[in-house]
Design a protein around this motif. Structure first.
Motif, short mmCIF file in Angstrom:
data_model
loop_
_atom_site.label_atom_id
_atom_site.label_comp_id
_atom_site.label_asym_id
_atom_site.label_seq_id
_atom_site.Cartn_x
_atom_site.Cartn_y
_atom_site.Cartn_z
N ALA A 116 1.30 -1.32 -0.43
CA ALA A 116 -0.21 -0.08 0.11
C ALA A 116 0.71 1.54 -0.04
O ALA A 116 0.77 2.13 -0.09
CB ALA A 116 -0.50 0.24 1.44
N LYS A 117 1.79 1.07 0.97
CA LYS A 117 2.98 2.98 1.21
C LYS A 117 2.90 2.92 -0.98
O LYS A 117 3.66 4.12 -1.32
CB LYS A 117 4.17 2.00 1.94
CG LYS A 117 3.45 2.57 3.17
CD LYS A 117 4.82 2.09 3.84
CE LYS A 117 4.64 2.43 5.24
NZ LYS A 117 5.85 1.90 6.14
N GLU B 182 3.91 5.89 -5.72
CA GLU B 182 3.58 5.77 -7.35
C GLU B 182 2.34 7.13 -7.79
O GLU B 182 2.54 7.06 -9.03
CB GLU B 182 3.78 4.55 -8.08
CG GLU B 182 5.20 3.19 -7.49
CD GLU B 182 4.42 2.26 -7.96
OE1 GLU B 182 3.92 2.01 -8.32
OE2 GLU B 182 5.79 1.57 -7.28
N ALA B 183 1.43 6.84 -6.74
CA ALA B 183 0.18 7.82 -7.12
C ALA B 183 0.64 8.62 -7.68
O ALA B 183 0.15 9.45 -8.61
CB ALA B 183 -0.77 7.28 -6.44
N PRO B 184 1.24 9.73 -6.34
CA PRO B 184 1.51 10.92 -6.92
C PRO B 184 2.78 11.34 -8.68
O PRO B 184 2.25 12.20 -8.78
CB PRO B 184 2.20 11.95 -5.72
CG PRO B 184 2.09 10.65 -4.74
CD PRO B 184 1.18 9.65 -4.83
N GLN B 185 3.55 10.81 -8.37
CA GLN B 185 4.30 10.71 -9.08
C GLN B 185 3.15 9.61 -10.85
O GLN B 185 3.23 10.91 -11.74
CB GLN B 185 5.27 9.40 -9.60
CG GLN B 185 6.19 10.11 -8.82
CD GLN B 185 7.55 8.34 -8.25
OE1 GLN B 185 6.99 7.45 -9.33
NE2 GLN B 185 8.41 8.88 -7.52
#
Length: 166
Positions: A152-153, A158-161
């Protein structure tokens, strides 16, 4: 009936196989801070345990290593002064066969640590006792939750990137 047993044997042989080839302490540090300062060991400890897992393939076929790294800090509840610090990297060497590639990562970071943890718990208990404290008996570690939290971390990082690229 013999034909049924023969038909079942290949299915059983194709199942996941794991053997512990060895286990050892790769690195360890124990600091009895309270003794260095000349303090009294009659304090109420507050123990914090940080767990990190790591795994990698070895050069031999079907051999892997999985490690549990603990960072344990014991502080006095009243004064918040450090009593002891224990850092340990405990490694298990494994022969693993018939585990699909997609399942190897969770296998190495859940099942392998689960196999060696009881031995690590004993080492930690002995070190703290031999260091002048009551033996620290670690609670069981939920390796599945640790694995899920780490995944999850990574996904959150990776999501903001991904959003920045769009």
């Amino acid at each position: 009936m013999a034909e049924e047993q023969e038909a079942q044997q290949p299915a059983q042989a194709a199942g996941p196989q794991m053997r512990v080839l060895g286990q050892f302490v790769r690195d360890m540090s124990f600091e009895n801070i309270i003794a260095q300062k000349g303090g009294s060991p009659d304090m109420q400890p507050d123990v914090q345990v940080q767990v990190n897992l790591d795994a990698k393939k070895r050069s031999q076929d079907n051999q892997f290593e999985s490690s549990i790294k603990l960072n344990i800090t014991s502080k006095d509840k009243d004064s918040d002064s450090v009593l002891f610090v224990l850092e340990i990297d405990y490694v298990g060497l494994f022969f693993i066969d018939n585990v699909p590639e997609a399942q190897m990562h969770p296998f190495l970071l859940i099942e392998c640590p689960r196999m060696i943890f009881p031995f690590l718990r004993r080492v930690v208990s002995d070190i703290t006792r031999d260091g002048g404290f009551p033996p620290l008996n670690l609670e069981n570690i939920d390796f599945v939750s640790l694995y899920r939290n780490e995944i999850a971390k990574r996904q959150a990082a990776e999501a903001p990137q991904d959003a920045a690229i769009n």
